[in-house]
Design a protein around this motif. Sequence first.
Motif, PDB file in Angstrom:
ATOM      1  N   LEU A   1       0.851  -1.179   0.000  1.00  0.00           N
ATOM      2  CA  LEU A   1       0.000   0.000   0.000  1.00  0.00           C
ATOM      3  C   LEU A   1       0.887   1.229   0.000  1.00  0.00           C
ATOM      4  CD1 LEU A   1      -2.548  -1.132   2.725  1.00  0.00           C
ATOM      5  CD2 LEU A   1      -2.780  -1.321   0.246  1.00  0.00           C
ATOM      6  N   GLY A   2       0.616   2.169  -0.856  1.00  0.00           N
ATOM      7  CA  GLY A   2       1.433   3.382  -0.963  1.00  0.00           C
ATOM      8  C   GLY A   2       1.445   3.854  -2.392  1.00  0.00           C
ATOM      9  N   ASP A   3       2.626   4.231  -2.863  1.00  0.00           N
ATOM     10  CA  ASP A   3       2.779   4.649  -4.243  1.00  0.00           C
ATOM     11  C   ASP A   3       3.968   3.908  -4.837  1.00  0.00           C
ATOM     12  OD1 ASP A   3       2.565   5.866  -6.665  1.00  0.00           O
ATOM     13  OD2 ASP A   3       3.319   7.807  -6.014  1.00  0.00           O
TER      14      ASP A   3
ATOM     15  N   ALA B   1      10.942   3.120   1.143  1.00  0.00           N
ATOM     16  CA  ALA B   1      10.766   4.421   0.487  1.00  0.00           C
ATOM     17  C   ALA B   1      12.066   4.795  -0.224  1.00  0.00           C
ATOM     18  CB  ALA B   1      10.405   5.495   1.504  1.00  0.00           C
ATOM     19  N   GLY B   2      11.918   5.645  -1.226  1.00  0.00           N
ATOM     20  CA  GLY B   2      13.106   6.136  -1.911  1.00  0.00           C
ATOM     21  C   GLY B   2      12.767   6.902  -3.170  1.00  0.00           C
ATOM     22  N   PRO B   3      13.742   7.630  -3.684  1.00  0.00           N
ATOM     23  CA  PRO B   3      13.515   8.417  -4.893  1.00  0.00           C
ATOM     24  C   PRO B   3      13.486   7.559  -6.159  1.00  0.00           C
ATOM     25  CG  PRO B   3      15.764   8.677  -4.159  1.00  0.00           C
ATOM     26  CD  PRO B   3      15.074   7.845  -3.121  1.00  0.00           C
ATOM     27  N   VAL B   4      12.703   8.016  -7.129  1.00  0.00           N
ATOM     28  CA  VAL B   4      12.678   7.435  -8.464  1.00  0.00           C
ATOM     29  C   VAL B   4      13.202   8.515  -9.405  1.00  0.00           C
ATOM     30  CG1 VAL B   4      11.246   6.510 -10.319  1.00  0.00           C
ATOM     31  CG2 VAL B   4      10.688   5.992  -7.928  1.00  0.00           C
TER      32      VAL B   4
ATOM     33  N   GLN C   1      12.972  14.003 -14.141  1.00  0.00           N
ATOM     34  CA  GLN C   1      12.426  14.544 -12.903  1.00  0.00           C
ATOM     35  C   GLN C   1      12.619  13.504 -11.816  1.00  0.00           C
ATOM     36  OE1 GLN C   1       8.342  14.939 -14.438  1.00  0.00           O
ATOM     37  NE2 GLN C   1       7.688  13.717 -12.697  1.00  0.00           N
ATOM     38  N   VAL C   2      12.391  13.895 -10.572  1.00  0.00           N
ATOM     39  CA  VAL C   2      12.541  12.996  -9.440  1.00  0.00           C
ATOM     40  C   VAL C   2      11.202  12.893  -8.724  1.00  0.00           C
ATOM     41  CG1 VAL C   2      13.741  12.571  -7.260  1.00  0.00           C
ATOM     42  CG2 VAL C   2      14.976  13.618  -9.170  1.00  0.00           C
ATOM     43  N   ASP C   3      10.765  11.666  -8.488  1.00  0.00           N
ATOM     44  CA  ASP C   3       9.564  11.380  -7.719  1.00  0.00           C
ATOM     45  C   ASP C   3       9.954  10.509  -6.529  1.00  0.00           C
ATOM     46  OD1 ASP C   3       7.738  12.750  -9.333  1.00  0.00           O
ATOM     47  OD2 ASP C   3       7.493  11.033 -10.666  1.00  0.00           O
ATOM     48  N   VAL C   4       8.974  10.116  -5.739  1.00  0.00           N
ATOM     49  CA  VAL C   4       9.222   9.265  -4.578  1.00  0.00           C
ATOM     50  C   VAL C   4       8.258   8.091  -4.614  1.00  0.00           C
ATOM     51  CG1 VAL C   4       9.180   9.123  -2.053  1.00  0.00           C
ATOM     52  CG2 VAL C   4      10.058  11.176  -3.171  1.00  0.00           C
TER      53      VAL C   4
END
Length: 154
Positions: free
Chosen positions: A34-36, A125-128, A136-139
Amino acid sequence: MKLMRPVVTAVLALALTGPACAQHHGSFGAGVILGDPTGLTLKTWVDDRQAFDVGVGFSGDAAFYADYLLHAWDVLPQPSQGRLGAYLGLGPRVETQRDATFGIRTLGGVDYWIANRPIELFLEAGPVFRLAPERQVDVDAGLGVRLYFGGSKS
Protein backbone atom coordinates in the motif's frame (compact mmCIF):
# COMPACT_ATOMS: atom_id res chain seq x y z
CA MET A 1 -9.38 -1.27 -4.50
CA LYS A 2 -12.18 -3.86 -4.67
CA LEU A 3 -9.58 -6.43 -5.78
CA MET A 4 -7.28 -5.64 -2.85
CA ARG A 5 -9.69 -6.78 -0.08
CA PRO A 6 -9.91 -10.44 -1.25
CA VAL A 7 -6.17 -10.56 -1.92
CA VAL A 8 -5.34 -9.27 1.57
CA THR A 9 -7.87 -11.66 3.13
CA ALA A 10 -6.40 -14.64 1.26
CA VAL A 11 -2.81 -13.74 2.19
CA LEU A 12 -3.72 -13.37 5.88
CA ALA A 13 -5.75 -16.60 5.92
CA LEU A 14 -2.89 -18.58 4.39
CA ALA A 15 -0.38 -16.98 6.74
CA LEU A 16 -2.36 -17.85 9.85
CA THR A 17 -3.01 -21.46 8.80
CA GLY A 18 0.10 -22.29 6.76
CA PRO A 19 3.28 -23.94 8.03
CA ALA A 20 6.34 -21.88 8.85
CA CYS A 21 8.55 -21.58 5.77
CA ALA A 22 12.09 -20.44 5.21
CA GLN A 23 12.91 -16.79 5.33
CA HIS A 24 15.82 -17.06 2.96
CA HIS A 25 17.52 -19.01 0.21
CA GLY A 26 15.10 -20.35 -2.36
CA SER A 27 11.93 -19.04 -0.80
CA PHE A 28 9.36 -17.12 -2.77
CA GLY A 29 6.94 -14.54 -1.36
CA ALA A 30 3.78 -12.93 -2.69
CA GLY A 31 1.80 -10.11 -1.16
CA VAL A 32 0.43 -6.61 -1.31
CA ILE A 33 1.92 -3.15 -0.90
CA LEU A 34 0.00 0.00 0.00
CA GLY A 35 1.43 3.38 -0.96
CA ASP A 36 2.78 4.65 -4.24
CA PRO A 37 2.41 2.42 -6.11
CA THR A 38 -0.33 0.34 -4.41
CA GLY A 39 -0.47 -3.17 -5.83
CA LEU A 40 0.97 -6.67 -5.83
CA THR A 41 4.54 -7.65 -4.96
CA LEU A 42 6.65 -10.78 -5.43
CA LYS A 43 10.05 -11.48 -3.88
CA THR A 44 12.56 -14.29 -4.24
CA TRP A 45 15.71 -14.82 -2.20
CA VAL A 46 19.11 -15.64 -3.70
CA ASP A 47 20.72 -16.15 -0.28
CA ASP A 48 20.40 -14.69 3.24
CA ARG A 49 21.42 -11.18 2.07
CA GLN A 50 20.31 -10.87 -1.56
CA ALA A 51 16.84 -10.90 -3.08
CA PHE A 52 14.88 -9.69 -6.08
CA ASP A 53 11.42 -8.18 -5.97
CA VAL A 54 8.99 -7.22 -8.69
CA GLY A 55 5.71 -5.42 -8.49
CA VAL A 56 2.82 -3.93 -10.32
CA GLY A 57 0.89 -1.03 -8.90
CA PHE A 58 -2.14 1.01 -9.80
CA SER A 59 -1.89 4.36 -8.02
CA GLY A 60 -3.31 6.16 -11.02
CA ASP A 61 -1.49 4.74 -14.04
CA ALA A 62 -0.02 1.22 -14.06
CA ALA A 63 3.52 1.07 -12.68
CA PHE A 64 5.92 -1.87 -13.01
CA TYR A 65 9.18 -2.25 -11.11
CA ALA A 66 11.95 -4.78 -10.45
CA ASP A 67 14.58 -4.33 -7.75
CA TYR A 68 17.79 -5.99 -6.62
CA LEU A 69 17.80 -5.88 -2.81
CA LEU A 70 20.73 -6.17 -0.42
CA HIS A 71 19.78 -6.95 3.21
CA ALA A 72 21.67 -6.40 6.46
CA TRP A 73 20.56 -8.30 9.56
CA ASP A 74 22.97 -6.79 12.07
CA VAL A 75 22.38 -3.02 11.81
CA LEU A 76 19.16 -2.86 13.85
CA PRO A 77 18.54 -4.18 17.37
CA GLN A 78 16.84 -7.58 17.17
CA PRO A 79 13.44 -8.11 18.80
CA SER A 80 12.93 -10.91 21.33
CA GLN A 81 10.85 -12.75 18.71
CA GLY A 82 11.08 -12.60 14.95
CA ARG A 83 13.82 -11.01 12.88
CA LEU A 84 14.36 -7.37 11.91
CA GLY A 85 16.46 -6.31 8.95
CA ALA A 86 17.31 -3.30 6.82
CA TYR A 87 17.81 -3.25 3.07
CA LEU A 88 18.79 -1.11 0.10
CA GLY A 89 17.52 -1.64 -3.43
CA LEU A 90 17.91 -0.49 -7.02
CA GLY A 91 16.07 -1.26 -10.24
CA PRO A 92 14.04 -0.07 -13.22
CA ARG A 93 10.53 1.39 -13.00
CA VAL A 94 8.13 1.87 -15.92
CA GLU A 95 4.84 3.72 -15.68
CA THR A 96 2.17 3.78 -18.36
CA GLN A 97 0.80 7.18 -19.22
CA ARG A 98 0.10 8.80 -22.57
CA ASP A 99 3.84 8.51 -23.06
CA ALA A 100 5.36 5.73 -20.97
CA THR A 101 7.89 6.93 -18.40
CA PHE A 102 11.08 5.10 -17.53
CA GLY A 103 13.15 5.62 -14.43
CA ILE A 104 15.56 4.13 -11.94
CA ARG A 105 14.05 3.33 -8.55
CA THR A 106 16.26 3.44 -5.47
CA LEU A 107 14.98 2.56 -2.04
CA GLY A 108 15.74 1.78 1.54
CA GLY A 109 13.57 -0.26 3.82
CA VAL A 110 13.08 -2.33 6.92
CA ASP A 111 11.51 -5.75 7.12
CA TYR A 112 10.24 -7.76 10.05
CA TRP A 113 9.78 -11.52 9.94
CA ILE A 114 7.08 -12.78 12.30
CA ALA A 115 8.43 -15.58 14.52
CA ASN A 116 7.41 -19.09 13.38
CA ARG A 117 5.34 -17.75 10.48
CA PRO A 118 6.23 -17.36 6.80
CA ILE A 119 5.30 -13.67 6.89
CA GLU A 120 7.40 -10.61 6.09
CA LEU A 121 6.14 -7.12 6.97
CA PHE A 122 8.03 -4.29 5.29
CA LEU A 123 8.23 -0.53 4.95
CA GLU A 124 10.23 1.05 2.13
CA ALA A 125 10.77 4.42 0.49
CA GLY A 126 13.11 6.14 -1.91
CA PRO A 127 13.51 8.42 -4.89
CA VAL A 128 12.68 7.43 -8.46
CA PHE A 129 14.89 9.16 -11.01
CA ARG A 130 12.74 9.46 -14.13
CA LEU A 131 14.88 9.53 -17.26
CA ALA A 132 12.35 9.52 -20.11
CA PRO A 133 10.43 11.18 -21.63
CA GLU A 134 11.63 13.99 -19.35
CA ARG A 135 13.92 14.08 -16.34
CA GLN A 136 12.43 14.54 -12.90
CA VAL A 137 12.54 13.00 -9.44
CA ASP A 138 9.56 11.38 -7.72
CA VAL A 139 9.22 9.27 -4.58
CA ASP A 140 7.97 5.70 -4.14
CA ALA A 141 6.94 4.60 -0.63
CA GLY A 142 4.95 1.70 0.68
CA LEU A 143 3.94 -0.55 3.53
CA GLY A 144 3.40 -4.20 2.71
CA VAL A 145 3.11 -7.84 3.66
CA ARG A 146 4.32 -10.99 1.90
CA LEU A 147 3.52 -14.65 2.53
CA TYR A 148 6.36 -17.09 1.75
CA PHE A 149 6.27 -20.52 0.16
CA GLY A 150 9.03 -23.15 0.09
CA GLY A 151 12.76 -22.75 0.42
CA SER A 152 15.36 -24.14 2.74
CA LYS A 153 16.12 -23.19 6.32
CA SER A 154 19.22 -21.10 6.82
